[in-house]
Design a protein around this motif. Structure first.
Motif, PDB file in Angstrom:
ATOM      1  N   UNK A 100      24.516  68.567 -10.349  1.00 39.85           N
ATOM      2  CA  UNK A 100      23.708  69.565 -11.040  1.00 39.85           C
ATOM      3  C   UNK A 100      22.844  68.840 -12.047  1.00 39.85           C
TER       4      UNK A 100
ATOM      5  N   UNK B  37      36.664  62.245 -15.815  1.00 37.74           N
ATOM      6  CA  UNK B  37      38.004  62.290 -15.225  1.00 37.74           C
ATOM      7  C   UNK B  37      37.957  61.854 -13.769  1.00 37.74           C
TER       8      UNK B  37
ATOM      9  N   UNK C 278      40.375  62.141 -10.560  1.00 38.69           N
ATOM     10  CA  UNK C 278      41.599  62.672  -9.962  1.00 38.69           C
ATOM     11  C   UNK C 278      41.930  61.865  -8.720  1.00 38.69           C
TER      12      UNK C 278
ATOM     13  N   UNK D 218      34.788  63.325 -11.826  1.00 42.79           N
ATOM     14  CA  UNK D 218      33.788  64.128 -12.543  1.00 42.79           C
ATOM     15  C   UNK D 218      32.974  63.286 -13.520  1.00 42.79           C
TER      16      UNK D 218
ATOM     17  N   UNK E 285      29.536  63.283 -16.328  1.00 45.30           N
ATOM     18  CA  UNK E 285      28.471  63.983 -17.055  1.00 45.30           C
ATOM     19  C   UNK E 285      27.382  62.954 -17.343  1.00 45.30           C
TER      20      UNK E 285
ATOM     21  N   UNK F 273      25.701  67.139 -14.437  1.00 40.32           N
ATOM     22  CA  UNK F 273      27.067  66.762 -14.076  1.00 40.32           C
ATOM     23  C   UNK F 273      27.065  66.373 -12.599  1.00 40.32           C
TER      24      UNK F 273
ATOM     25  N   UNK G 272      29.904  65.385  -9.191  1.00 37.91           N
ATOM     26  CA  UNK G 272      31.248  65.236  -8.648  1.00 37.91           C
ATOM     27  C   UNK G 272      31.174  64.248  -7.490  1.00 37.91           C
TER      28      UNK G 272
ATOM     29  N   UNK H 192      38.520  63.420   3.142  1.00 41.07           N
ATOM     30  CA  UNK H 192      39.859  63.457   3.744  1.00 41.07           C
ATOM     31  C   UNK H 192      39.760  64.172   5.089  1.00 41.07           C
TER      32      UNK H 192
ATOM     33  N   UNK I 200      24.756  70.329  -3.149  1.00 38.25           N
ATOM     34  CA  UNK I 200      26.072  70.028  -2.584  1.00 38.25           C
ATOM     35  C   UNK I 200      25.866  69.158  -1.351  1.00 38.25           C
TER      36      UNK I 200
ATOM     37  N   UNK J  78      26.652  76.306 -15.023  1.00 42.58           N
ATOM     38  CA  UNK J  78      27.411  75.451 -14.103  1.00 42.58           C
ATOM     39  C   UNK J  78      28.684  75.029 -14.807  1.00 42.58           C
TER      40      UNK J  78
ATOM     41  N   UNK K   1      32.406  72.839 -14.120  1.00 38.22           N
ATOM     42  CA  UNK K   1      33.206  71.966 -13.257  1.00 38.22           C
ATOM     43  C   UNK K   1      34.648  72.037 -13.726  1.00 38.22           C
ATOM     44  N   UNK K   2      35.544  72.255 -12.783  1.00 39.91           N
ATOM     45  CA  UNK K   2      36.962  72.359 -13.109  1.00 39.91           C
ATOM     46  C   UNK K   2      37.616  71.008 -12.828  1.00 39.91           C
ATOM     47  N   UNK K   3      37.909  70.247 -13.910  1.00 41.46           N
ATOM     48  CA  UNK K   3      38.419  68.879 -13.761  1.00 41.46           C
ATOM     49  C   UNK K   3      39.927  68.877 -13.571  1.00 41.46           C
ATOM     50  N   UNK K   4      40.590  69.823 -14.249  1.00 42.43           N
ATOM     51  CA  UNK K   4      42.049  69.913 -14.223  1.00 42.43           C
ATOM     52  C   UNK K   4      42.405  71.345 -14.600  1.00 42.43           C
TER      53      UNK K   4
ATOM     54  N   UNK L 135      32.042  71.311 -23.030  1.00 38.92           N
ATOM     55  CA  UNK L 135      33.298  70.798 -22.482  1.00 38.92           C
ATOM     56  C   UNK L 135      34.422  71.712 -22.927  1.00 38.92           C
TER      57      UNK L 135
ATOM     58  N   UNK M  51      33.855  70.623 -17.642  1.00 36.38           N
ATOM     59  CA  UNK M  51      32.548  70.261 -18.192  1.00 36.38           C
ATOM     60  C   UNK M  51      31.539  71.270 -17.665  1.00 36.38           C
ATOM     61  N   UNK M  52      30.399  71.343 -18.297  1.00 35.64           N
ATOM     62  CA  UNK M  52      29.396  72.258 -17.762  1.00 35.64           C
ATOM     63  C   UNK M  52      28.111  72.246 -18.543  1.00 35.64           C
TER      64      UNK M  52
ATOM     65  N   UNK N 249      35.972  73.387  -7.471  1.00 35.98           N
ATOM     66  CA  UNK N 249      35.646  72.136  -8.155  1.00 35.98           C
ATOM     67  C   UNK N 249      34.425  72.333  -9.055  1.00 35.98           C
ATOM     68  N   UNK N 250      33.392  72.967  -8.517  1.00 38.61           N
ATOM     69  CA  UNK N 250      32.167  73.204  -9.286  1.00 38.61           C
ATOM     70  C   UNK N 250      31.577  74.547  -8.896  1.00 38.61           C
ATOM     71  N   UNK N 251      31.079  75.257  -9.880  1.00 40.81           N
ATOM     72  CA  UNK N 251      30.511  76.601  -9.688  1.00 40.81           C
ATOM     73  C   UNK N 251      29.193  76.694 -10.438  1.00 40.81           C
TER      74      UNK N 251
ATOM     75  N   UNK O 162      31.622  74.782  -4.758  1.00 38.36           N
ATOM     76  CA  UNK O 162      32.322  73.873  -3.852  1.00 38.36           C
ATOM     77  C   UNK O 162      33.802  73.912  -4.222  1.00 38.36           C
TER      78      UNK O 162
ATOM     79  N   UNK P  89      37.899  72.531  -3.078  1.00 37.07           N
ATOM     80  CA  UNK P  89      38.726  71.631  -2.268  1.00 37.07           C
ATOM     81  C   UNK P  89      39.725  72.497  -1.505  1.00 37.07           C
TER      82      UNK P  89
END
Lengths: 274, 274
Positions: free
Chosen positions: A65, A85, A87, A92, A94, A108, A110, A115, A214, B65, B67-70, B96, B106-107, B209-211, B267, B269
């Motif tokens: 993004x 981060x 994983x 991730x 920024x 940002x 990713x 897999x 994406x 936007x 992002x979900x890191x954890x 953040x 983050x976003x 993961x990201x929106x 997106x 996982x």
């Protein structure tokens, strides 16, 4: 002599600072100039290229993004990028683009490992004639960057005039030919001219505010693409109040075995023609 | 007693630090718990609520936007938000979410003024029966957050089993009824269960993961909506290599005068069922 895209996306990596931010130095390239500042696609491609070059990058780019806060002026700029981060299977980032002590872009990204899992390409590509049966389009000189692409509009070229449907579908590849990779693909996700042009049949003041791309393509799919043109399509959903959106898809080609390489979404501003 | 959504998105603003970062304190609410951490929509809604409450916010939210890191753990968390640039008609934020000294999200966000311009809603809503002719669905208890929504699936409910088409279209509103506003709308843009569930006809390990959500609605359109259910539709384009995407639209209703309130892209996982 390297390809003009590679010249334009080249970065020089500096050291990490105390906060683990890496600074990459980049320079605008006149071949990718746009009406105001550089073509946004080349900026995204430069970011993708820089992050991929980082020794701690995990896997391949999955999502980017970028927000365009202000035009980038001709000359040097700096990308400040941080891995926030990592994983097991994704990572991730920024970043900010800084020029003359001003932040001109934020964003940002990713990255992720591919897999092996169940898979399905549910979307279908547009039904189109082969690229060599569609005429290539010349853009005016003030859109310099378009000269680095061979674009063949199946539908929704600007020459078609005013249209109630903002869909453009085109075959596109780099000029000169260049094997497709992640930076080149990222650049193409911003290669659609503003959808508002098509609705009005004319150039108007407009620019991208935020873009999210994406990337679905695997390295193997990019290698299989080589220098073949990709099939790109985009459409806006709602226009008004000074803004509009656009959604796009980039396909490896048409037909049953076509692969969806990337999807892209953006919001642009526009001004009514005076 | 305030509405449960308002309880869940409540923030307390701290002072700006030396770098002009504002910290907002928030707390997870058990009513919006999900399988792992809170429902992502309520996190976005809390961010939107916090940024809107800032006295320097310009206009209304246009794009977010995240992002979900954890996963966010149950309890307190902090939103660190910074206005990076305010232009004449738009404003750029970075943020953040921090919990236990770890960045878990983050976003970026864009706020903007609504300017009167040419307008067109080019997309069309799905053709559906009225909400009161569609049955409301109960979700299992381990998806707590869904209990705060009345969801009526026109197509693509989980009870339909395995489906080659990942489209879900539903009427949705808050429970109890609550007038629609920007935070509530933002939350709904993440209310679609993972598209992979529908393709397999079963729950599977999956997470966002990201929106990126684009908000087209004006304050007047939200006021006109009141507590009426909105019409929401989403579909995935490509699944594979451990990831898939989804695109969604939220409409004020169906029919010719329906207004496109928001578009959303993400997106996720996933893991194959073992």
């Amino acid at each position: 002599m390297s390809h003009v895209l590679d010249q334009a996306i080249a970065v020089v990596r500096g050291d990490d600072d105390a906060d683990d931010v890496t600074v990459f130095q980049a320079t605008t390239h006149p071949a990718y100039a746009n009406m105001v500042g550089p073509f946004g696609g080349i900026t995204v491609a430069t970011v993708v290229n820089a992050l991929m070059s980082h020794p701690d990058a995990l896997g391949d780019p999955l999502a980017v993004t970028i927000n365009y806060l202000a035009p980038i002026a001709d000359g040097d700029w700096a990308l400040h990028a941080e891995i926030v981060r990592t994983n097991r299977t994704n990572q991730h980032w920024v970043f900010r683009i800084v020029q003359n002590d001003q932040t001109v872009s934020t964003g940002t990204a990713v990255f992720a490992l591919h897999r092996q899992t169940w898979e399905s390409i549910e979307a279908r590509p547009p039904v189109v004639p082969p690229a060599d049966e569609v005429a290539s389009v010349d853009f005016p000189d003030f859109i310099a960057w378009a000269g680095n692409y061979d674009m063949r509009f199946v539908t929704g070229g600007l020459a078609d005039g005013k249209n109630d449907d903002s869909t453009s579908t085109m075959w596109i590849r780099d000029v000169p030919e260049r094997p497709l990779d992640y930076p080149a693909l990222a650049s193409m996700t911003d290669s659609f001219f503003p959808r508002i042009f098509l609705r009005h049949g004319t150039y108007m003041p407009a620019g991208t505010i935020t873009l999210s791309t994406y990337i679905h393509a695997t390295p193997e799919e990019l290698a299989a693409q080589g220098t073949d043109p990709v099939l790109a399509t985009a459409r806006g959903a709602r226009f008004g109040n000074g803004h509009f959106d656009a959604d796009g898809q980039i396909w490896s080609g048409d037909g049953e075995d076509a692969v969806l390489l990337a999807t892209t979404h953006q919001v642009m501003y526009f001004k009514d023609p005076s």
